[in-house]
Design a protein around this motif. Structure first.
Motif, short mmCIF file in Angstrom:
data_model
loop_
_atom_site.label_atom_id
_atom_site.label_comp_id
_atom_site.label_asym_id
_atom_site.label_seq_id
_atom_site.Cartn_x
_atom_site.Cartn_y
_atom_site.Cartn_z
N ALA A 1 -1.43 60.24 -15.73
CA ALA A 1 -2.61 61.06 -16.04
C ALA A 1 -2.70 61.16 -17.55
CB ALA A 1 -2.48 62.44 -15.39
N ASN B 1 -9.66 61.52 -16.96
CA ASN B 1 -10.57 62.59 -16.54
C ASN B 1 -11.95 62.48 -17.18
OD1 ASN B 1 -7.74 63.60 -16.36
ND2 ASN B 1 -8.78 65.32 -15.39
N ARG C 1 0.10 61.71 -9.53
CA ARG C 1 -0.59 61.66 -10.83
C ARG C 1 0.17 62.53 -11.82
NH1 ARG C 1 -4.16 63.62 -7.14
NH2 ARG C 1 -4.12 65.55 -8.33
N ILE C 2 0.84 61.91 -12.76
CA ILE C 2 1.74 62.66 -13.63
C ILE C 2 1.35 62.49 -15.10
CG2 ILE C 2 4.14 62.89 -14.37
CD1 ILE C 2 5.00 62.26 -11.58
N GLY C 3 1.16 63.63 -15.77
CA GLY C 3 0.82 63.63 -17.18
C GLY C 3 1.97 64.13 -18.03
N THR C 4 2.20 65.45 -17.96
CA THR C 4 3.15 66.11 -18.85
C THR C 4 4.56 65.50 -18.80
OG1 THR C 4 1.90 68.13 -18.45
CG2 THR C 4 4.07 68.39 -19.46
N ARG D 1 0.62 68.66 -23.42
CA ARG D 1 -0.64 68.34 -24.13
C ARG D 1 -0.95 69.43 -25.14
NH1 ARG D 1 -1.46 66.68 -18.92
NH2 ARG D 1 -2.07 68.73 -18.23
N LYS E 1 -5.12 61.93 -19.88
CA LYS E 1 -6.10 62.67 -20.70
C LYS E 1 -5.47 63.09 -22.02
CE LYS E 1 -5.26 66.88 -17.99
NZ LYS E 1 -4.87 66.37 -16.68
N MET F 1 -7.70 62.34 -2.13
CA MET F 1 -7.04 62.91 -3.29
C MET F 1 -7.16 64.43 -3.19
SD MET F 1 -8.06 64.47 -6.38
CE MET F 1 -7.92 64.33 -8.15
N ILE G 1 -10.23 60.38 -12.41
CA ILE G 1 -9.70 61.53 -11.67
C ILE G 1 -10.34 62.84 -12.12
CG2 ILE G 1 -7.49 60.42 -11.13
CD1 ILE G 1 -6.19 61.98 -13.43
N MET H 1 -5.99 68.24 -5.48
CA MET H 1 -5.30 68.95 -6.56
C MET H 1 -4.51 70.12 -5.96
SD MET H 1 -6.30 67.86 -9.71
CE MET H 1 -6.30 69.26 -10.82
N MET I 1 1.40 66.57 -9.06
CA MET I 1 1.39 66.43 -10.50
C MET I 1 2.82 66.73 -11.00
SD MET I 1 -2.33 68.36 -10.80
CE MET I 1 -1.93 69.16 -12.30
N THR I 2 2.95 66.95 -12.29
CA THR I 2 4.29 67.14 -12.86
C THR I 2 5.12 68.16 -12.08
OG1 THR I 2 3.74 66.40 -15.08
CG2 THR I 2 5.52 68.01 -14.91
C1 LIG Z 1 -3.93 66.33 -15.87
C2 LIG Z 1 -4.01 65.95 -14.44
C3 LIG Z 1 -2.87 65.59 -13.71
C4 LIG Z 1 -1.47 65.63 -14.28
O1 LIG Z 1 -1.11 66.91 -14.70
P1 LIG Z 1 0.37 67.22 -15.26
O2 LIG Z 1 0.65 68.58 -14.80
O3 LIG Z 1 0.27 67.10 -16.74
O4 LIG Z 1 1.28 66.21 -14.67
C5 LIG Z 1 -3.05 65.18 -12.40
N1 LIG Z 1 -4.26 65.15 -11.82
C6 LIG Z 1 -5.37 65.48 -12.49
C7 LIG Z 1 -6.68 65.41 -11.80
C8 LIG Z 1 -5.29 65.89 -13.81
O5 LIG Z 1 -6.41 66.23 -14.47
#
Ligand SMILES: *Cc1c(COP(=O)(O)O)cnc(C)c1O
Length: 224
Positions: free
Chosen positions: A27, A50, A212-215, A221, A29, A153, A71, A155, A196-197
């Motif tokens: 992820a 995003n 879906r992993i960002g952090t 961020r 963004k 999908m 996403i 959240m 997510m994370t």
């Molecule tokens: C930012 C985001 C993620 C990942 O979030 P983290 O907590 O940073 O892993 C996953 N899905 C969507 C839709 C996001 O916007």
């Protein structure tokens, strides 16, 4: 800011812990081209974006390497751009949006993979269809020749305690299984994008095959 080496190490560590068949979506963004490049080099399976604009900014580095998924929530005036940039849209949540994509994909001569976003927490302010409306939206999308429905999908409501996400993942997995066994022509339920994370391990236990992993990949961020 974390280093490129750290991003690569994070991806390697996360991937090593994923069961076979579970794919890692970064992820991305707010991330730089260099950070996205590092994540791809380290072996993530998809890039998730995003915003159309951020997708455009990294498209050069992503194209031809791995698929890029949308996403976020889309403004209608960005649909043509999104079709040009993304390999799949994970956030279809209305017949209107499906119709708009189908029409524009037809003009572009493209068949687009889409997922339905489920509002598994039934939150008033959140995007996604209510679970009970997933079947009719599935059938609606199935009737569109330029869209290929590949999965769901979700959240789920935000919580720092991953256990609190479990019921929402269960709800979405049950829908996924029900739609798969309904054998709707033109529908191939293959992707279940959840977690997510903070919650991806629970999501995998409940059947996610895309996380879906960002952090955890890129670090925290900066505040917007
Ligand atoms: C930012 C985001 C993620 C990942 O979030 P983290 O907590 O940073 O892993 C996953 N899905 C969507 C839709 C996001 O916007």
């Amino acid at each position: 800011m974390i280093s490129i080496e750290q991003i690569i190490e994070n991806v390697h560590r996360i991937k090593a812990g994923l069961p076979p068949g579970v794919r890692l979506e970064a992820a991305a963004k707010t991330q730089s081209v260099e950070a996205v490049d590092a994540a791809i080099t380290a072996g993530v399976d998809f890039i998730g974006q995003n915003y159309v604009q951020e997708g455009a900014a990294v498209a050069e580095i992503v194209k031809g390497r791995i698929p890029m998924h949308f996403i976020g929530h889309l403004q209608k005036n960005k649909i043509n751009k999104a079709i040009a940039l993304f390999d799949a849209i994970e956030t279809i949540d209305s017949t209107d949006l499906a119709d708009a994509f189908n029409l524009r994909c037809g003009n572009a001569g493209k068949v687009l993979d889409v997922l339905i976003e489920i509002n598994s927490g039934r939150e008033a302010q959140k995007f996604g269809v209510m679970p009970e409306d997933a079947r009719s939206l599935t059938e609606h999308i199935a009737s569109h020749p330029n869209l290929r429905l590949t999965g769901l999908m979700t959240m789920g409501p935000f919580s720092s305690n991953p256990e609190e996400a479990r019921p929402y993942f269960k709800t979405t997995k049950k829908l996924f299984d029900d739609l798969a066994s309904a054998d709707i022509p033109g529908v191939e339920m293959r992707d279940l994008s959840m977690g997510m994370t903070s919650s991806y391990k629970v999501a995998i236990e409940e059947g996610a095959n895309i996380v879906r992993i960002g952090t955890l990949i890129f670090g925290t961020r900066p505040p917007k």
